[in-house]
Design an enzyme around this catalytic site. Structure first.
Site, PDB file in Angstrom:
ATOM      1  N   HIS A 122       0.814  -1.227   0.000  1.00  0.00           N
ATOM      2  CA  HIS A 122       0.000   0.000   0.000  1.00  0.00           C
ATOM      3  C   HIS A 122       0.847   1.277   0.000  1.00  0.00           C
ATOM      4  CE1 HIS A 122      -3.604  -2.294   0.431  1.00  0.00           C
ATOM      5  NE2 HIS A 122      -3.314  -2.732   1.634  1.00  0.00           N
ATOM      6  N   ASP A 159      -3.370 -10.427  -2.180  1.00  0.00           N
ATOM      7  CA  ASP A 159      -3.927  -9.884  -0.951  1.00  0.00           C
ATOM      8  C   ASP A 159      -5.383  -9.472  -1.192  1.00  0.00           C
ATOM      9  OD1 ASP A 159      -2.633  -8.473   1.784  1.00  0.00           O
ATOM     10  OD2 ASP A 159      -4.435  -7.479   1.047  1.00  0.00           O
ATOM     11  N   HIS A 161      -6.850  -6.853  -0.200  1.00  0.00           N
ATOM     12  CA  HIS A 161      -6.906  -5.407  -0.462  1.00  0.00           C
ATOM     13  C   HIS A 161      -6.051  -5.078  -1.684  1.00  0.00           C
ATOM     14  CE1 HIS A 161      -7.624  -5.801   3.939  1.00  0.00           C
ATOM     15  NE2 HIS A 161      -8.560  -4.912   3.687  1.00  0.00           N
ATOM     16  N   ASP A 243      -5.253 -12.532   3.659  1.00  0.00           N
ATOM     17  CA  ASP A 243      -6.465 -12.008   4.290  1.00  0.00           C
ATOM     18  C   ASP A 243      -7.724 -12.212   3.458  1.00  0.00           C
ATOM     19  OD1 ASP A 243      -5.195 -10.261   2.571  1.00  0.00           O
ATOM     20  OD2 ASP A 243      -5.305  -8.520   3.889  1.00  0.00           O
TER      21      ASP A 243
END
Length: 308
Positions: A122, A159, A161, A243
């Site tokens: 990120h 991931d 996200h 996740d």
């Protein structure tokens, strides 16, 4: 050949507030899950500043150093914190991927897994966010391209996200293909299919909330794998977030541990077909501690199988 396992105790010194999902216990659980596996164990070096400057400006590093607290914790945003050990941890995480690329491309190992924190996907060019400070996967790609003179490198981010930082850092890099699957809608809000990079070098695979591993398998089989074959990377880098697991509370995808195993095995087979099996994987998310440990172990077991 072997699978390298790269980590460092400094990554346990990055402290977040009590109750924060990106906690020291994440790495402790991963280390415990992998301790009995047959791996080439390597200590993560500190990244050289010149390595970091491949992706982040000097002004950004200066800001991080000015912000680093001498005691306690410092809030960068609602999600992202620094403690006195944070920059050492982040530089070890960045150094781990650089070392992994060197080991894999030298032929000393077939593939590598970097068990480090804080995560990286990120972190944008000059903005820390989403628990991340340095863009580790993008750094691995740039190191392979610039230092080892590869012509094409692919990054695959699974991931839950969206890897907005990796996308930002590689948006203008025509030698890199960045593929990311993520729940949509979900924080950080990017990752729409039409976000395709300055040179058509970005592929996003949005996945609907409550979808299962079957939806993911179809998306990768029908879209991501053909794109990788067409691109013909000389190295594949994985942003390995766990996740999307059904037990993880930060999102609403319903993957099982076997889905991570399947995806890793398929990516290893593609790497064998396209680039002599060369894969560098780096830990991103995963916040249910037991699910993280189980899925990370399945991931690394498939890397080991592919290396033998």
């Amino acid at each position: 050949m072997a699978t390298a396992f790269i980590t460092h105790a400094d990554c346990l010194t990055h402290e977040t507030p009590p109750g924060h999902p990106e906690q020291i216990a994440r790495l402790v659980h991963v280390l415990h899950a992998l301790e009995a596996l047959d791996l080439k164990r390597v200590s993560a070096p500190m990244a050289a500043e010149d390595d970091i400057l491949r992706i982040h400006p000097a002004s950004y590093l200066a800001d991080l150093r000015r912000t680093l607290p001498s005691e306690g914790r410092k809030e960068l945003d609602a999600d992202t914190w620094m403690s006195p050990g944070t920059l050492d941890a982040a530089f070890r995480a960045a150094g781990a991927v650089v070392r992994a690329v060197d080991l894999v491309l030298s032929g000393e190992v077939r593939n590598a897994f970097c068990a480090t924190r804080p995560p990286g996907h990120h972190a944008e060019t000059d903005t820390p966010m989403g628990f991340c400070l340095l863009g580790n996967a993008a750094l691995a790609a740039k190191h392979a391209l610039d230092h080892h003179n590869l012509r094409r490198v692919a990054v695959v981010d699974f991931d839950v996200h969206h890897g907005n930082g990796t996308q930002d850092l590689l948006w203008d890099e025509r030698r890199a293909l960045a593929i990311s699957s993520q729940q949509m809608p979900l924080w950080p809000g990017s990752g729409h299919a039409e976000e395709d990079g300055a040179y058509g070098n970005v592929m996003n695979l949005p996945l609907p909330p409550e979808s299962t591993g079957a939806t993911m398998r179809n998306a990768y089989t029908e879209q991501a794998f053909p794109r990788l074959r067409a691109f013909k990377p000389e190295l594949i880098i994985l942003s390995a977030g766990f996740d999307a697991h059904k037990d993880d509370s930060l999102a609403q995808l319903n993957w099982e541990t076997d889905d991570f195993r399947w995806l890793t095995a398929e990516l290893c087979a593609l790497a064998q077909e396209l680039c002599q099996g060369r894969i560098v994987s780096t830990l991103e998310g995963g916040y249910d501690l037991n699910a993280l440990a189980d899925a990370a172990k399945a991931h690394v077991e498939e890397l080991i199988k592919a290396a033998t």
